[in-house]
Design a protein around this motif. Structure first.
Motif, PDB file in Angstrom:
ATOM      1  N   TYR A 132       0.784  -1.158   0.116  1.00 26.12           N
ATOM      2  CA  TYR A 132       0.036  -0.014   0.031  1.00 26.12           C
ATOM      3  C   TYR A 132       0.698   1.165  -0.098  1.00 26.12           C
ATOM      4  O   TYR A 132       1.947   1.209   0.418  1.00 26.12           O
ATOM      5  CB  TYR A 132      -0.988   0.151   1.308  1.00 26.12           C
ATOM      6  CG  TYR A 132      -1.953  -1.079   1.338  1.00 26.12           C
ATOM      7  CD1 TYR A 132      -3.184  -0.971   0.630  1.00 26.12           C
ATOM      8  CD2 TYR A 132      -1.489  -2.459   1.635  1.00 26.12           C
ATOM      9  CE1 TYR A 132      -3.924  -2.010   0.408  1.00 26.12           C
ATOM     10  CE2 TYR A 132      -2.238  -3.482   1.528  1.00 26.12           C
ATOM     11  CZ  TYR A 132      -3.655  -3.389   0.760  1.00 26.12           C
ATOM     12  OH  TYR A 132      -4.574  -4.442   0.691  1.00 26.12           O
TER      13      TYR A 132
ATOM     14  N   ARG B  38      -7.386   3.620  -5.116  1.00 24.50           N
ATOM     15  CA  ARG B  38      -8.167   2.983  -3.690  1.00 24.50           C
ATOM     16  C   ARG B  38      -9.494   2.554  -3.892  1.00 24.50           C
ATOM     17  O   ARG B  38     -10.339   2.652  -4.929  1.00 24.50           O
ATOM     18  CB  ARG B  38      -8.607   4.126  -3.019  1.00 24.50           C
ATOM     19  CG  ARG B  38      -8.950   3.649  -1.692  1.00 24.50           C
ATOM     20  CD  ARG B  38      -9.355   4.808  -0.385  1.00 24.50           C
ATOM     21  NE  ARG B  38     -10.337   4.517   0.372  1.00 24.50           N
ATOM     22  CZ  ARG B  38     -11.499   5.034   0.825  1.00 24.50           C
ATOM     23  NH1 ARG B  38     -11.530   6.382   0.439  1.00 24.50           N
ATOM     24  NH2 ARG B  38     -12.341   4.750   1.580  1.00 24.50           N
TER      25      ARG B  38
ATOM     26  N   TYR C  56      -7.588  -3.532   3.453  1.00 27.98           N
ATOM     27  CA  TYR C  56      -7.433  -3.423   1.796  1.00 27.98           C
ATOM     28  C   TYR C  56      -8.169  -2.204   1.217  1.00 27.98           C
ATOM     29  O   TYR C  56      -8.182  -2.002   0.053  1.00 27.98           O
ATOM     30  CB  TYR C  56      -8.285  -4.711   1.580  1.00 27.98           C
ATOM     31  CG  TYR C  56      -7.733  -6.013   1.992  1.00 27.98           C
ATOM     32  CD1 TYR C  56      -6.651  -6.595   1.252  1.00 27.98           C
ATOM     33  CD2 TYR C  56      -8.223  -6.748   3.207  1.00 27.98           C
ATOM     34  CE1 TYR C  56      -6.025  -7.941   1.866  1.00 27.98           C
ATOM     35  CE2 TYR C  56      -7.929  -7.720   3.665  1.00 27.98           C
ATOM     36  CZ  TYR C  56      -6.619  -8.559   3.105  1.00 27.98           C
ATOM     37  OH  TYR C  56      -6.166  -9.652   3.271  1.00 27.98           O
TER      38      TYR C  56
ATOM     39  N   TYR D  54      -7.114   0.736   1.940  1.00 27.35           N
ATOM     40  CA  TYR D  54      -6.138   1.978   1.782  1.00 27.35           C
ATOM     41  C   TYR D  54      -5.742   1.908   0.434  1.00 27.35           C
ATOM     42  O   TYR D  54      -5.858   1.004  -0.461  1.00 27.35           O
ATOM     43  CB  TYR D  54      -4.901   1.554   2.580  1.00 27.35           C
ATOM     44  CG  TYR D  54      -4.953   1.905   4.066  1.00 27.35           C
ATOM     45  CD1 TYR D  54      -5.229   3.275   4.505  1.00 27.35           C
ATOM     46  CD2 TYR D  54      -5.098   0.822   5.030  1.00 27.35           C
ATOM     47  CE1 TYR D  54      -5.321   3.563   6.112  1.00 27.35           C
ATOM     48  CE2 TYR D  54      -4.945   1.139   6.433  1.00 27.35           C
ATOM     49  CZ  TYR D  54      -5.398   2.393   6.914  1.00 27.35           C
ATOM     50  OH  TYR D  54      -5.627   2.623   8.255  1.00 27.35           O
ATOM     51  N   SER D  55      -5.095   3.065  -0.089  1.00 23.05           N
ATOM     52  CA  SER D  55      -4.862   3.410  -1.511  1.00 23.05           C
ATOM     53  C   SER D  55      -3.472   2.415  -1.827  1.00 23.05           C
ATOM     54  O   SER D  55      -2.640   2.237  -0.836  1.00 23.05           O
ATOM     55  CB  SER D  55      -4.185   4.747  -1.384  1.00 23.05           C
ATOM     56  OG  SER D  55      -5.334   5.729  -1.326  1.00 23.05           O
ATOM     57  N   GLN D  56      -3.518   2.292  -3.085  1.00 26.27           N
ATOM     58  CA  GLN D  56      -2.370   1.456  -3.610  1.00 26.27           C
ATOM     59  C   GLN D  56      -1.593   2.327  -4.924  1.00 26.27           C
ATOM     60  O   GLN D  56      -2.374   2.950  -5.354  1.00 26.27           O
ATOM     61  CB  GLN D  56      -2.540   0.060  -4.107  1.00 26.27           C
ATOM     62  CG  GLN D  56      -3.271  -0.859  -2.724  1.00 26.27           C
ATOM     63  CD  GLN D  56      -3.665  -2.297  -3.362  1.00 26.27           C
ATOM     64  OE1 GLN D  56      -4.444  -2.207  -4.194  1.00 26.27           O
ATOM     65  NE2 GLN D  56      -2.869  -3.296  -2.786  1.00 26.27           N
TER      66      GLN D  56
END
Length: 511
Positions: free
Chosen positions: A267, A290, A337, A339-341
């Motif tokens: 992340y 996200r 899961y 949260y931003s990636q």
């Protein structure tokens, strides 16, 4: 009797006839007896794409991406020394698949006057890879590092980093100057197609980078090296960027990992997302996604994915997959899961490029050199703006949907000039952003400059034997294979450099 003699003589003649040419049968006419050094250089170049180790350690240390999961992913996220799982691959990959090839390319082309450009290109690329290795580990095998085949040195001695850097600087200086358009143009080269002007700029940009590394440990040498690099000509346009191309067959290592088994495990961090979000940086939309409301990895579907900058939320540093659950809930998320990636379908798709040296990075180093008064001919503010623009324009190379609109780029640059009194910090924050996904360079410049001013990862502190309370990982540790096989030489390096720990500073890394 005469008949018997005649038969024997006939048999002997026949046998001799059969033996004639028999030795030729032992010659393999399809096996090459020599190897074109350009093939060796190309093999070195394509094997330089940063391995997943860079994601686990370098990118994690500088707090751009992180995972709450341990096991084979343990490293920077837990301040954990996992040398067998994660640090050895860089050492092994670069010595066995890069340095071995560049060294042999140098040896094969050195005495061939018709291939002088080949010889000097191989020297330049080898110097680049050695710079990565010594920046990551400190003292390393340099003089004997690639001589396993050519000189049968299987247990190479380690050179002190203080001795390595002057040699790298000299190699880059000499090899760049020796490149010539009147010599054979090595069109088979996969990095620049043999373009001499671009290879010179690549070498000189590395020289600039090497000079800036010495800014604390030897300012006089740093200034002289930087001035020489700028005079010789460096990369200031994206057209000259050094990068490795990938496709469906030759995939980007980190992209492959994040499009495979680890897709839901890494992340973007809160410090990185907040920096971009709080300054209205259009690169956030180019980088991040996200999966809003995702309660599991399976929930990270295209349908719920959002690249809206206002919706991006970075994962905080210092949590494991147990403690992050409550933190995600406190942040108003469905799970961690949510949260931003980094978007694995755009910036980290399997065919995305790996950038080695860029106009953005070089312009920002020039901004710092100008601010320090080491160079003339341009202002720190102009180099600063040029660096930001170059990186925003570079984003389109990852994927058309990563492109930053010219209007957004220009508006951001106009709203974010180089501030008086805060120059070094702001220049190096931008270098941090411009080096996103180039883990070794982001890690090296963070240690050199001290910026951005990140809060140390608190996980496992204050009783962590590898990383003391309130500090950062400063280097990678030597692989177990070296400790167990090349024991005498690696122990000599440790005695000279300091304890083989993540917290030990390398020569140029001064407080």
């Amino acid at each position: 009797m005469r008949k018997i003699v005649t038969i024997i003589l006939f048999f002997a003649i026949g046998l001799a006839g059969c033996e004639k040419g028999l030795s030729d049968l032992n010659v393999n006419t399809t096996s090459p007896t020599s190897l074109d050094p350009v093939l060796l250089l190309n093999q070195a170049v394509i094997n330089t794409s940063f391995p997943v180790k860079s994601l686990v350690f370098d990118i994690g240390v500088v707090q751009q991406m992180v995972t709450p999961n341990g096991g084979v992913l343990a490293g920077a996220n837990f301040n954990q020394d996992s040398r067998d799982v994660t640090t050895q691959p860089l050492w092994t990959a670069y010595y066995q698949s890069v340095i071995k090839n560049t060294h042999d390319a140098v040896v094969r082309s050195k005495s061939n006057t018709a291939r002088s450009n080949m010889y000097n290109m191989a020297r330049i690329f080898q110097a680049y890879v050695y710079m990565i290795l010594t920046d990551e580990y400190g003292d390393i095998p340099y003089t004997q590092g690639g001589a396993g085949y050519s000189d049968q040195i299987i247990l190479p001695a380690y050179d002190a980093q203080q001795d390595i850097y002057p040699k790298i600087i000299q190699e880059l200086t000499d090899a760049s100057a020796a490149l010539s358009t009147s010599a054979t143009i090595e069109t088979g080269d996969v990095l620049y197609g043999g373009d001499v002007a671009k290879w010179k700029k690549f070498a000189n940009s590395l020289l600039l980078r090497a000079g800036m590394r010495l800014s604390k440990v030897d300012p006089t040498k740093a200034q002289a090296t930087v001035q020489a690099a700028v005079t010789a000509g460096v990369i200031t346009s994206n057209a000259d960027n050094a990068y490795i191309r990938h496709d469906a067959n030759f995939t980007q290592p980190i992209g492959s990992t994040l499009n495979g088994s680890e897709a839901a495990n890494f992340y973007l961090t809160k410090p990185f997302v907040d920096q971009l979000k709080n300054t209205g940086d259009p690169r956030l939309q180019a980088i991040a996604i996200r999966y809003v409301g995702a309660a599991s990895g399976a929930g990270q579907t295209v349908a719920v994915g959002s690249t809206d900058p206002t919706k991006q939320i970075g994962m905080p540093i210092g949590y494991d997959n147990g403690s992050i659950v409550a933190k995600a809930q406190a942040d108003g998320l469905a799970s961690f899961y949510d949260y931003s990636q980094a978007d694995r379908r755009r910036i980290l798709k399997i065919s995305s490029p790996v950038f080695l040296v860029t106009a953005a990075q070089t312009n920002l180093l020039l901004a710092e050199a100008s601010f320090r008064g080491w160079i003339t001919g341009g202002t720190a503010g102009q180099y600063f703006s040029n660096g930001i623009k170059a990186h925003m324009d570079q984003m389109a190379a990852y994927d058309p949907n990563c492109a930053v609109a010219a209007t957004d780029r220009d508006n951001y640059v106009a709203a974010n000039p180089l501030p008086a009194g805060d120059e070094l910090e702001q220049i190096n924050i931008q270098y941090w952003i411009a080096s996103f996904l180039n883990g070794p360079e982001a890690f090296a410049n963070f240690r050199r400059s001290g910026f951005p001013a990140l809060t140390p990862n608190p996980y496992g502190q204050p009783n962590n034997p590898d990383v003391p309370n309130g500090t950062f990982i400063r280097r990678l540790t030597y692989p177990t294979s070296e400790l167990s096989v090349n024991t005498k030489n690696v122990n000599a390096a440790i005695a000279r450099q300091g304890a083989d720990k993540l917290s030990t500073r390398i020569w140029w890394d001064k407080p």
